[in-house]
Motif scaffolding. Structure first.
Motif, short mmCIF file in Angstrom:
data_model
loop_
_atom_site.label_atom_id
_atom_site.label_comp_id
_atom_site.label_asym_id
_atom_site.label_seq_id
_atom_site.Cartn_x
_atom_site.Cartn_y
_atom_site.Cartn_z
N SER A 86 3.02 7.31 4.57
CA SER A 86 2.59 7.74 5.91
C SER A 86 3.50 7.20 6.99
O SER A 86 3.90 7.93 7.91
CB SER A 86 1.15 7.30 6.18
OG SER A 86 0.26 7.98 5.34
N ARG A 87 3.83 5.91 6.92
CA ARG A 87 4.71 5.30 7.94
C ARG A 87 6.09 5.95 7.94
O ARG A 87 6.67 6.20 8.99
CB ARG A 87 4.87 3.79 7.69
CG ARG A 87 3.66 2.98 8.10
CD ARG A 87 3.90 1.50 7.97
NE ARG A 87 4.94 1.06 8.91
CZ ARG A 87 5.69 -0.01 8.73
NH1 ARG A 87 5.52 -0.77 7.66
NH2 ARG A 87 6.60 -0.35 9.61
N ASN A 147 0.86 -1.18 0.00
CA ASN A 147 0.00 0.00 0.00
C ASN A 147 0.90 1.24 0.00
O ASN A 147 1.54 1.56 1.01
CB ASN A 147 -0.90 -0.04 1.24
CG ASN A 147 -1.82 1.13 1.33
OD1 ASN A 147 -1.50 2.24 0.97
ND2 ASN A 147 -3.02 0.86 1.86
N SER A 202 0.26 4.45 -0.07
CA SER A 202 -0.15 5.51 0.86
C SER A 202 0.34 5.18 2.26
O SER A 202 0.85 6.05 2.98
CB SER A 202 -1.67 5.66 0.83
OG SER A 202 -2.08 6.64 1.73
N GLU A 203 0.21 3.92 2.66
CA GLU A 203 0.66 3.50 3.98
C GLU A 203 2.18 3.62 4.11
O GLU A 203 2.70 4.05 5.14
CB GLU A 203 0.23 2.05 4.24
CG GLU A 203 0.63 1.54 5.60
CD GLU A 203 0.21 0.10 5.82
OE1 GLU A 203 1.07 -0.68 6.29
OE2 GLU A 203 -0.94 -0.24 5.51
#
Length: 176
Positions: free
Chosen positions: A161-162, A155, A157-158
């Protein structure tokens, strides 16, 4: 003594002036058009000063000087380790500089497992002492908790973000 140091222009803080919050180390052929560029853009949106070679340097800048200065003056290093990363003298040189200067490193294992990181064949002639430094840096990054990502199934997006969260936490918890 404090007054004397002011008279002679010395400062109490001998650390380099921070010019970037984060230095993005990556192998361009594997990551420039995806993860490296996406992270840089996200950092810019969040007002986090990021260094990414092609976006942070301009015509006439001296490549080695600019990169070494950015590493010296950054707070956190993002190291995007990819399948062709270990073939690049420049990637390994930047990683070794970050490790030697004690920078906080956040590794991203992009389409590669830590156990697969090994110097097989580096472009150009590399002196043996440099190779040993590169090997030490790789051993250290292999033993650093990082973020693992499979570009086919992961993912995106993940991942962004992470990574941004990890950088923000590092910047917020940093002590000078």
């Amino acid at each position: 003594m404090g007054e004397a140091s002011l008279v002679f222009g010395e400062t109490e803080d001998l650390k380099p002036k921070i010019t970037h919050d984060v230095f993005i180390n990556h192998r361009g052929v594997d990551t420039k058009r995806n993860i490296a560029g996406l992270l840089y853009d996200r950092f810019v949106q969040l007002d986090i000063k990021a260094f990414l070679d092609e976006r942070s340097m301009g015509p006439g800048d001296k490549l080695h000087d600019s990169i070494e200065s950015a590493i010296d003056k950054c707070r956190v290093g993002i190291v995007i380790l990819s399948p062709r990363y270990c073939e690049s003298f420049f990637c390994l040189h930047e990683l070794a500089l970050m490790i030697e200067s004690g920078k906080k490193i956040i590794p991203i294992f992009y389409n590669i497992k830590p156990s697969e990181l090994d110097i097989v064949e580096i472009e150009g002639n590399v002196p043996p002492e440099k190779l040993e430094g590169f090997s030490r840096a790789l051993r250290q990054v292999r033993c650093t908790v990082g973020i693992t990502f499979d570009s086919q199934n992961g993912n995106w997006s993940e991942l962004i973000s992470r990574t941004v969260d990890a950088v923000q936490n590092s910047l917020n918890n940093e002590t000078y």
